[in-house]
Design a protein around this motif. Sequence first.
Motif, mmCIF file in Angstrom:
data_model
loop_
_atom_site.group_PDB
_atom_site.id
_atom_site.type_symbol
_atom_site.label_atom_id
_atom_site.label_comp_id
_atom_site.label_asym_id
_atom_site.label_seq_id
_atom_site.Cartn_x
_atom_site.Cartn_y
_atom_site.Cartn_z
ATOM 1 N N LEU A 103 0.834 -1.200 0.000
ATOM 2 C CA LEU A 103 0.000 0.000 0.000
ATOM 3 C C LEU A 103 0.868 1.249 0.000
ATOM 4 N N LYS A 104 1.963 1.218 0.761
ATOM 5 C CA LYS A 104 2.902 2.356 0.757
ATOM 6 C C LYS A 104 3.476 2.562 -0.645
ATOM 7 N N ARG A 105 3.844 1.465 -1.305
ATOM 8 C CA ARG A 105 4.422 1.563 -2.639
ATOM 9 C C ARG A 105 3.407 2.130 -3.643
ATOM 10 N N TYR A 106 2.161 1.671 -3.572
ATOM 11 C CA TYR A 106 1.133 2.191 -4.476
ATOM 12 C C TYR A 106 0.831 3.662 -4.191
ATOM 13 N N ALA A 107 0.784 4.026 -2.901
ATOM 14 C CA ALA A 107 0.532 5.431 -2.545
ATOM 15 C C ALA A 107 1.666 6.317 -3.058
ATOM 16 N N THR A 108 2.881 5.837 -2.940
ATOM 17 C CA THR A 108 4.030 6.589 -3.443
ATOM 18 C C THR A 108 3.960 6.738 -4.955
ATOM 19 N N GLY A 109 3.639 5.659 -5.649
ATOM 20 C CA GLY A 109 3.515 5.719 -7.104
ATOM 21 C C GLY A 109 2.416 6.671 -7.533
ATOM 22 N N ALA A 110 1.304 6.636 -6.818
ATOM 23 C CA ALA A 110 0.195 7.544 -7.135
ATOM 24 C C ALA A 110 0.616 8.995 -6.912
ATOM 25 N N LEU A 111 1.289 9.263 -5.795
ATOM 26 C CA LEU A 111 1.748 10.635 -5.520
ATOM 27 C C LEU A 111 2.755 11.104 -6.566
ATOM 28 N N ALA A 112 3.652 10.228 -6.965
ATOM 29 C CA ALA A 112 4.641 10.599 -7.985
ATOM 30 C C ALA A 112 3.956 10.911 -9.314
ATOM 31 N N ASN A 113 2.964 10.108 -9.689
ATOM 32 C CA ASN A 113 2.240 10.358 -10.942
ATOM 33 C C ASN A 113 1.434 11.652 -10.871
ATOM 34 N N LEU A 114 0.796 11.900 -9.728
ATOM 35 C CA LEU A 114 0.029 13.140 -9.570
ATOM 36 C C LEU A 114 0.950 14.359 -9.615
ATOM 37 N N LYS A 115 2.105 14.235 -8.989
ATOM 38 C CA LYS A 115 3.072 15.343 -9.011
ATOM 39 C C LYS A 115 3.511 15.632 -10.449
ATOM 40 N N ALA A 116 3.769 14.590 -11.208
ATOM 41 C CA ALA A 116 4.185 14.765 -12.603
ATOM 42 C C ALA A 116 3.077 15.409 -13.434
ATOM 43 N N MET A 117 1.828 15.045 -13.171
ATOM 44 C CA MET A 117 0.703 15.588 -13.947
ATOM 45 C C MET A 117 0.373 17.028 -13.571
ATOM 46 N N ARG A 118 0.790 17.461 -12.381
ATOM 47 C CA ARG A 118 0.562 18.851 -11.975
ATOM 48 C C ARG A 118 1.277 19.832 -12.902
ATOM 49 N N LYS A 119 2.292 19.361 -13.605
ATOM 50 C CA LYS A 119 3.046 20.232 -14.521
ATOM 51 C C LYS A 119 2.223 20.578 -15.756
ATOM 52 N N GLN A 120 1.167 19.820 -15.989
ATOM 53 C CA GLN A 120 0.295 20.079 -17.130
ATOM 54 C C GLN A 120 -0.974 20.768 -16.636
ATOM 55 N N PRO A 121 -1.501 21.689 -17.412
ATOM 56 C CA PRO A 121 -2.730 22.363 -16.965
ATOM 57 C C PRO A 121 -3.908 21.390 -16.975
ATOM 58 N N PRO A 122 -4.875 21.633 -16.089
ATOM 59 C CA PRO A 122 -6.048 20.748 -16.089
ATOM 60 C C PRO A 122 -6.875 20.949 -17.349
ATOM 61 N N PRO A 123 -7.512 19.902 -17.813
ATOM 62 C CA PRO A 123 -8.395 20.049 -18.978
ATOM 63 C C PRO A 123 -9.498 21.061 -18.669
ATOM 64 N N ALA A 124 -9.821 21.883 -19.645
ATOM 65 C CA ALA A 124 -10.823 22.935 -19.451
ATOM 66 C C ALA A 124 -12.188 22.350 -19.090
ATOM 67 N N ALA A 125 -12.470 21.151 -19.558
ATOM 68 C CA ALA A 125 -13.772 20.534 -19.303
ATOM 69 C C ALA A 125 -14.007 20.261 -17.818
ATOM 70 N N LEU A 126 -12.935 20.153 -17.038
ATOM 71 C CA LEU A 126 -13.096 19.847 -15.616
ATOM 72 C C LEU A 126 -13.500 21.060 -14.783
ATOM 73 N N LYS A 127 -13.222 22.263 -15.268
ATOM 74 C CA LYS A 127 -13.594 23.495 -14.562
ATOM 75 C C LYS A 127 -13.108 23.498 -13.109
ATOM 76 N N ILE A 128 -11.814 23.330 -12.945
ATOM 77 C CA ILE A 128 -11.218 23.321 -11.613
ATOM 78 C C ILE A 128 -10.914 24.757 -11.199
ATOM 79 N N ASN A 129 -11.338 25.132 -10.012
ATOM 80 C CA ASN A 129 -11.069 26.453 -9.471
ATOM 81 C C ASN A 129 -9.647 26.461 -8.912
ATOM 82 N N MET A 130 -8.716 26.949 -9.701
ATOM 83 C CA MET A 130 -7.304 26.901 -9.324
ATOM 84 C C MET A 130 -6.996 27.764 -8.103
ATOM 85 N N LYS A 131 -7.683 28.898 -7.928
ATOM 86 C CA LYS A 131 -7.443 29.735 -6.749
ATOM 87 C C LYS A 131 -7.815 28.972 -5.480
#
Length: 197
Positions: A103-131
Amino acid sequence: VRRFVDLAAAQRGKTESEVEVQTGVLSALVNLACIGGVPILKEQGAVPLILKLYRSQAPSVQLYAVAAIQNTARDVECAWRYIDAGAEEVLVDIFNTTSNDKLKRYATGALANLKAMRKQPPPAALKINMKWLRKRQSASAMGAIEGVLAEAALMRWRQDRCAEILRQHAAKLIAKGLVKGTAELKARRAAAPVLQA
């Protein structure tokens, strides 16, 4: 896929059979995501199910849900859905509180993937309030994610180093054992009576 997602979503996860259903469905989703089936999972509504189940109290359900996050978070849309839902904070908490190495390994992998994806802007269709997202995710929260990733890297290095030391030690023992065994075998052959036909 939709029928399985609906079946797992309908389970409350209170009984052993309900947990088995959720675990089985999540296991299939993890494998499908691993072989490139993330678009299918998105189309069939698997991401809301994963978001529902990764906080489960059932260890097997949580394990597969976090593995599903890890495998689907390489997709920008999925990653931003998880980020927007606050998955990073929960994954850090899971990492810090569980004793389950998988579970620790999967959580780490998930966090690493999420961190990498933060470098890309969210898709406009999701309408995420960045502020709102920036306010919610303080520097300390991001520091906690970095801390988990650093700790996981150190744990992995230690595991690899221990494995290497064990391999080296085993090789030395085998080499000594083979030399000793070979000498003993030669001595036995020399002392054995020769049989003639």
